[in-house]
Design a protein around this motif. Structure first.
Motif, mmCIF file in Angstrom:
data_model
loop_
_atom_site.group_PDB
_atom_site.id
_atom_site.type_symbol
_atom_site.label_atom_id
_atom_site.label_comp_id
_atom_site.label_asym_id
_atom_site.label_seq_id
_atom_site.Cartn_x
_atom_site.Cartn_y
_atom_site.Cartn_z
ATOM 1 N N ASP A 44 0.850 -1.192 0.000
ATOM 2 C CA ASP A 44 0.000 0.000 0.000
ATOM 3 C C ASP A 44 0.888 1.245 0.000
ATOM 4 O O ASP A 44 1.633 1.464 0.955
ATOM 5 C CB ASP A 44 -0.901 -0.016 1.234
ATOM 6 C CG ASP A 44 -1.805 1.200 1.315
ATOM 7 O OD1 ASP A 44 -2.527 1.308 2.322
ATOM 8 O OD2 ASP A 44 -1.800 2.035 0.395
ATOM 9 N N ARG A 65 -0.134 4.458 -0.154
ATOM 10 C CA ARG A 65 -0.783 5.683 0.305
ATOM 11 C C ARG A 65 -0.055 6.287 1.504
ATOM 12 O O ARG A 65 0.501 5.572 2.327
ATOM 13 C CB ARG A 65 -2.241 5.408 0.681
ATOM 14 C CG ARG A 65 -3.119 5.036 -0.499
ATOM 15 C CD ARG A 65 -4.500 4.669 -0.023
ATOM 16 N NE ARG A 65 -4.470 3.478 0.821
ATOM 17 C CZ ARG A 65 -5.460 3.119 1.619
ATOM 18 N NH1 ARG A 65 -6.566 3.864 1.694
ATOM 19 N NH2 ARG A 65 -5.367 2.028 2.342
ATOM 20 N N VAL A 78 -2.472 7.846 5.875
ATOM 21 C CA VAL A 78 -3.722 7.137 6.152
ATOM 22 C C VAL A 78 -3.503 6.277 7.388
ATOM 23 O O VAL A 78 -2.563 5.488 7.433
ATOM 24 C CB VAL A 78 -4.129 6.247 4.961
ATOM 25 C CG1 VAL A 78 -5.372 5.430 5.308
ATOM 26 C CG2 VAL A 78 -4.361 7.081 3.712
ATOM 27 N N ARG A 129 -6.729 1.023 6.670
ATOM 28 C CA ARG A 129 -6.119 0.343 5.522
ATOM 29 C C ARG A 129 -6.542 -1.119 5.467
ATOM 30 O O ARG A 129 -5.712 -1.992 5.221
ATOM 31 C CB ARG A 129 -4.602 0.438 5.603
ATOM 32 C CG ARG A 129 -4.068 1.866 5.552
ATOM 33 C CD ARG A 129 -2.558 1.848 5.656
ATOM 34 N NE ARG A 129 -1.966 3.174 5.744
ATOM 35 C CZ ARG A 129 -1.138 3.667 4.856
ATOM 36 N NH1 ARG A 129 -0.816 2.969 3.789
ATOM 37 N NH2 ARG A 129 -0.618 4.863 5.032
ATOM 38 N N GLU A 169 -7.815 -0.989 -1.878
ATOM 39 C CA GLU A 169 -6.932 0.170 -1.731
ATOM 40 C C GLU A 169 -5.458 -0.178 -1.925
ATOM 41 O O GLU A 169 -4.618 0.698 -2.005
ATOM 42 C CB GLU A 169 -7.132 0.792 -0.353
ATOM 43 C CG GLU A 169 -8.542 1.279 -0.083
ATOM 44 C CD GLU A 169 -8.920 2.459 -0.941
ATOM 45 O OE1 GLU A 169 -10.132 2.706 -1.100
ATOM 46 O OE2 GLU A 169 -8.031 3.131 -1.483
ATOM 47 N N TYR A 170 -5.143 -1.450 -2.001
ATOM 48 C CA TYR A 170 -3.750 -1.866 -2.099
ATOM 49 C C TYR A 170 -3.290 -1.891 -3.560
ATOM 50 O O TYR A 170 -4.054 -2.203 -4.462
ATOM 51 C CB TYR A 170 -3.548 -3.236 -1.447
ATOM 52 C CG TYR A 170 -3.542 -3.147 0.053
ATOM 53 C CD1 TYR A 170 -4.705 -2.859 0.759
ATOM 54 C CD2 TYR A 170 -2.361 -3.319 0.775
ATOM 55 C CE1 TYR A 170 -4.696 -2.742 2.132
ATOM 56 C CE2 TYR A 170 -2.347 -3.211 2.153
ATOM 57 C CZ TYR A 170 -3.520 -2.919 2.828
ATOM 58 O OH TYR A 170 -3.508 -2.808 4.185
#
Length: 128
Positions: A99, A101, A104, A109, A114-115
């Motif tokens: 990940d 991002r 966050v 997570r 989202e990964y």
């Protein structure tokens, strides 16, 4: 080309232990938070644990707290999942994921979508 390759799965009796490894290549490993997910037959993929890029913080789903430990070695581009006191309900295919991002919170997570990158998974089977 990014690759995440898991290993260490297998068959173990309830109460036993396994250590999963995930080796990453093709990315700047230390720039990614790394997570472990699992998917049992007929069920959706489930978040298990995540560790920050530095290894300084971790977060676990409630069902594995106190039994599983996530860690990483950035020099080896590897993330680990030490699983102790295994239960039959831990049986699943375990996958690591990266990940990228920033800013966050770890507890936010937990969604697979989202990964950025995924490994192919390794089977863990716990017999009763």
């Amino acid at each position: 080309q990014v690759q995440l390759v898991e290993s260490g799965g297998g068959l173990v009796q309830a109460g036993g232990s396994l250590r999963l490894s995930c080796v990453a290549s093709g990315l700047t490993f230390s720039s990614y938070a790394m997570g472990w997910f699992r998917q049992a037959p007929g069920k959706e993929r489930e978040f298990v644990a995540i560790i920050t890029w530095s290894g300084g913080s971790t977060y676990y789903t409630d069902s594995v707290k106190g039994r599983f430990t996530i860690s990483r070695d950035n020099a080896k581009n590897t993330v680990y999942l030490q699983m102790n006191s295994l239960k039959p309900e831990d049986t699943a295919v375990y996958s690591c994921a990266a990940d990228h991002r920033l800013s966050v919170p770890l507890k936010s997570r937990t969604a697979p979508a989202e990964y950025n990158y995924w490994g192919q998974g390794t089977q863990v089977t716990v017999s009763s």
